[in-house]
Design a protein around this motif. Structure first.
Motif, PDB file in Angstrom:
ATOM      1  N   ALA A 120     -46.164  77.991  96.237  1.00 18.00           N
ATOM      2  CA  ALA A 120     -47.090  78.593  95.276  1.00 18.00           C
ATOM      3  C   ALA A 120     -46.786  78.155  93.846  1.00 18.00           C
ATOM      4  N   VAL A 121     -45.508  78.190  93.447  1.00 13.76           N
ATOM      5  CA  VAL A 121     -45.201  77.824  92.065  1.00 13.76           C
ATOM      6  C   VAL A 121     -45.420  76.337  91.834  1.00 13.76           C
ATOM      7  N   VAL A 122     -45.214  75.526  92.864  1.00  8.30           N
ATOM      8  CA  VAL A 122     -45.483  74.093  92.734  1.00  8.30           C
ATOM      9  C   VAL A 122     -46.991  73.855  92.575  1.00  8.30           C
ATOM     10  N   ILE A 123     -47.799  74.576  93.327  1.00  6.90           N
ATOM     11  CA  ILE A 123     -49.259  74.493  93.183  1.00  6.90           C
ATOM     12  C   ILE A 123     -49.667  74.850  91.756  1.00  6.90           C
ATOM     13  N   VAL A 124     -49.071  75.893  91.223  1.00  9.35           N
ATOM     14  CA  VAL A 124     -49.367  76.307  89.845  1.00  9.35           C
ATOM     15  C   VAL A 124     -49.006  75.205  88.859  1.00  9.35           C
ATOM     16  N   LEU A 125     -47.847  74.592  89.033  1.00  9.35           N
ATOM     17  CA  LEU A 125     -47.431  73.525  88.113  1.00  9.35           C
ATOM     18  C   LEU A 125     -48.390  72.336  88.179  1.00  9.35           C
ATOM     19  N   TYR A 126     -48.769  71.953  89.396  1.00 15.79           N
ATOM     20  CA  TYR A 126     -49.693  70.823  89.524  1.00 15.79           C
ATOM     21  C   TYR A 126     -51.028  71.125  88.839  1.00 15.79           C
ATOM     22  N   ARG A 154     -42.004  62.887  92.031  1.00 13.29           N
ATOM     23  CA  ARG A 154     -41.026  62.613  90.971  1.00 13.29           C
ATOM     24  C   ARG A 154     -41.670  62.574  89.588  1.00 13.29           C
ATOM     25  N   ASP A 155     -42.980  62.304  89.520  1.00 15.53           N
ATOM     26  CA  ASP A 155     -43.654  62.281  88.222  1.00 15.53           C
ATOM     27  C   ASP A 155     -43.771  63.672  87.612  1.00 15.53           C
ATOM     28  N   LEU A 156     -43.541  64.710  88.409  1.00 14.58           N
ATOM     29  CA  LEU A 156     -43.522  66.054  87.841  1.00 14.58           C
ATOM     30  C   LEU A 156     -42.224  66.284  87.068  1.00 14.58           C
ATOM     31  N   GLY A 157     -41.177  65.568  87.464  1.00 12.60           N
ATOM     32  CA  GLY A 157     -39.909  65.640  86.742  1.00 12.60           C
ATOM     33  C   GLY A 157     -39.285  67.016  86.749  1.00 12.60           C
ATOM     34  N   LEU A 158     -39.384  67.730  87.859  1.00  8.98           N
ATOM     35  CA  LEU A 158     -38.904  69.111  87.913  1.00  8.98           C
ATOM     36  C   LEU A 158     -37.376  69.143  87.961  1.00  8.98           C
ATOM     37  N   THR A 159     -36.774  69.893  87.046  1.00  7.19           N
ATOM     38  CA  THR A 159     -35.323  70.051  87.006  1.00  7.19           C
ATOM     39  C   THR A 159     -34.979  71.525  86.798  1.00  7.19           C
ATOM     40  N   THR A 160     -33.752  71.872  87.146  1.00  4.89           N
ATOM     41  CA  THR A 160     -33.266  73.238  86.978  1.00  4.89           C
ATOM     42  C   THR A 160     -32.012  73.226  86.114  1.00  4.89           C
ATOM     43  N   ARG A 161     -31.974  74.116  85.125  1.00  8.33           N
ATOM     44  CA  ARG A 161     -30.822  74.215  84.235  1.00  8.33           C
ATOM     45  C   ARG A 161     -30.346  75.659  84.153  1.00  8.33           C
ATOM     46  N   GLY A 169     -43.974  80.266  81.299  1.00  6.25           N
ATOM     47  CA  GLY A 169     -44.161  78.985  81.970  1.00  6.25           C
ATOM     48  C   GLY A 169     -42.946  78.542  82.754  1.00  6.25           C
ATOM     49  N   ASP A 170     -41.785  79.161  82.515  1.00  4.91           N
ATOM     50  CA  ASP A 170     -40.578  78.823  83.259  1.00  4.91           C
ATOM     51  C   ASP A 170     -40.643  79.379  84.678  1.00  4.91           C
ATOM     52  N   ILE A 171     -40.000  78.654  85.611  1.00  5.10           N
ATOM     53  CA  ILE A 171     -39.864  79.119  86.982  1.00  5.10           C
ATOM     54  C   ILE A 171     -38.489  79.763  87.119  1.00  5.10           C
ATOM     55  N   LEU A 172     -38.475  81.004  87.561  1.00  7.22           N
ATOM     56  CA  LEU A 172     -37.239  81.767  87.698  1.00  7.22           C
ATOM     57  C   LEU A 172     -37.121  82.304  89.120  1.00  7.22           C
ATOM     58  N   ASN A 232     -29.509  83.092  86.873  1.00  7.67           N
ATOM     59  CA  ASN A 232     -29.439  82.658  85.483  1.00  7.67           C
ATOM     60  C   ASN A 232     -29.731  81.159  85.384  1.00  7.67           C
ATOM     61  N   ALA A 233     -30.964  80.799  85.685  1.00  4.26           N
ATOM     62  CA  ALA A 233     -31.373  79.393  85.641  1.00  4.26           C
ATOM     63  C   ALA A 233     -32.895  79.327  85.566  1.00  4.26           C
ATOM     64  N   ALA A 234     -33.397  78.248  84.987  1.00  2.00           N
ATOM     65  CA  ALA A 234     -34.842  78.047  84.878  1.00  2.00           C
ATOM     66  C   ALA A 234     -35.203  76.637  85.326  1.00  2.00           C
ATOM     67  N   SER A 235     -36.302  76.525  86.065  1.00  4.04           N
ATOM     68  CA  SER A 235     -36.819  75.218  86.485  1.00  4.04           C
ATOM     69  C   SER A 235     -38.038  74.887  85.647  1.00  4.04           C
ATOM     70  N   ARG A 236     -38.122  73.600  85.238  1.00  3.86           N
ATOM     71  CA  ARG A 236     -39.209  73.165  84.360  1.00  3.86           C
ATOM     72  C   ARG A 236     -39.618  71.732  84.694  1.00  3.86           C
ATOM     73  N   PRO A 237     -40.883  71.395  84.504  1.00  6.68           N
ATOM     74  CA  PRO A 237     -41.288  69.988  84.629  1.00  6.68           C
ATOM     75  C   PRO A 237     -40.785  69.213  83.424  1.00  6.68           C
ATOM     76  N   SER A 238     -40.873  67.905  83.489  1.00  5.93           N
ATOM     77  CA  SER A 238     -40.452  67.082  82.351  1.00  5.93           C
ATOM     78  C   SER A 238     -41.595  67.002  81.345  1.00  5.93           C
ATOM     79  N   TYR A 239     -41.567  67.888  80.364  1.00  4.30           N
ATOM     80  CA  TYR A 239     -42.615  67.897  79.347  1.00  4.30           C
ATOM     81  C   TYR A 239     -42.657  66.571  78.592  1.00  4.30           C
ATOM     82  N   ARG A 240     -41.490  66.043  78.276  1.00  4.11           N
ATOM     83  CA  ARG A 240     -41.434  64.793  77.506  1.00  4.11           C
ATOM     84  C   ARG A 240     -42.055  63.639  78.288  1.00  4.11           C
ATOM     85  N   TYR A 241     -41.731  63.543  79.577  1.00  2.00           N
ATOM     86  CA  TYR A 241     -42.274  62.451  80.385  1.00  2.00           C
ATOM     87  C   TYR A 241     -43.778  62.583  80.543  1.00  2.00           C
ATOM     88  N   LEU A 242     -44.256  63.773  80.881  1.00  2.00           N
ATOM     89  CA  LEU A 242     -45.679  63.973  81.130  1.00  2.00           C
ATOM     90  C   LEU A 242     -46.510  63.820  79.860  1.00  2.00           C
TER      91      LEU A 242
END
Length: 256
Positions: A120-126, A154-161, A169-172, A232-242
């Motif tokens: 579901a969250v991936v659908i939302v991001l797309y 990979r073009d979504l550039g999703l990472t978790t920090r 907009g963050d995925i938690l 205590n982490a958030a997943s985000r797409p690569s805003y800079r790349y996109l």
């Protein structure tokens, strides 16, 4: 703190000229006054992130408003007009179908779909990316669209920090470490932060942190006292790349 690489930055001037929406302004000010450092290569990249974050919030609300069901991978379903359902319960784009058309069908014909919270969250991001980049660019970047769990293009550039500030907009993720083995699909809940203490989680809906934890705690092992909680982490797409694929931002790209 917000800055531009190698350039001076005036937050007040940006606020005057960027014509931010209320949500964008709220995110910008929260980032500006945070202890973290956010350095952008250009104003365009900063503007793009703010827009994409807001689009993610709006897409989450739209998915929540559909009749799309919650289901485990084993019981997932999709519209066979656009997708082939795989043995693992994922949705693979049919040959000859535009990725944008198939993705938007989830929002238009939600009753034909059921999936779990990660998908579901991936659908939302797309959908949020589609909103800003438009059909042509989206179809090119995500030609092999496949929806299943956290398997993303990979073009979504999703990472978790870990140990970062959270913004709309963050995925938690809410973990339920002592979940009942009879309901393994409630071992946790992937959510999207919509606003102050307001989250969207597929199968739970739009609610507060406390309500999500209360919901998950109902699906612990009998007699357990170990509570669910937010990681205590958030997943985000690569805003800079996109951002490099987006047109100059003068308004959202129309989906039609």
């Amino acid at each position: 703190m917000i800055g531009l690489a190698g350039l001076g930055f005036s937050p007040n001037r940006f606020l005057e000229e960027a014509r931010l929406s209320p949500m964008e302004k709220k995110i910008f000010l929260a980032m500006l006054h945070s202890e973290g450092a956010y350095v952008y290569p250009s104003l365009h990249t900063l503007r793009f992130e703010l827009r994409l974050r807001e689009a993610t919030v709006e897409s989450a609300k739209l998915l929540d408003a559909t009749p799309a069901g919650f289901a485990s991978f084993a019981a997932s379903r999709c519209n066979p007009q656009y997708w082939n359902r795989t043995r693992e319960g994922g949705f693979r784009l049919k040959e000859g179908v535009e990725p944008a058309t198939a993705l938007l069908d989830i929002f238009e014909n939600g009753e034909k779909y059921a999936f779990e919270c990660a998908t579901a969250v991936v659908i939302v991001l797309y959908r949020s990316v589609l909103t800003l980049l438009g059909r042509e660019t989206f179809n090119r970047l995500f030609a092999g669209l496949y929806l299943w769990d956290w398997k993303v293009d990979r073009d979504l550039g999703l990472t978790t920090r870990k140990d970062v500030d959270y913004y709309p907009g963050d995925i938690l993720y809410f973990a339920n470490p002592d979940y009942d083995p009879r309901t393994p699909h409630w071992q946790g809940e992937n959510t999207i932060l919509l606003d102050d203490n307001l989250y969207y989680g597929h199968g739970i809906g739009i609610t507060t942190r406390e309500e999500i934890i209360r919901f998950l705690n109902r699906y612990r092992k009998p007699g357990s006292s170990l509570s669910a909680g937010m990681k205590n982490a958030a997943s985000r797409p690569s805003y800079r790349y996109l951002a490099q694929f987006s047109p100059e931002i003068r308004g959202a790209v129309l989906l039609s």
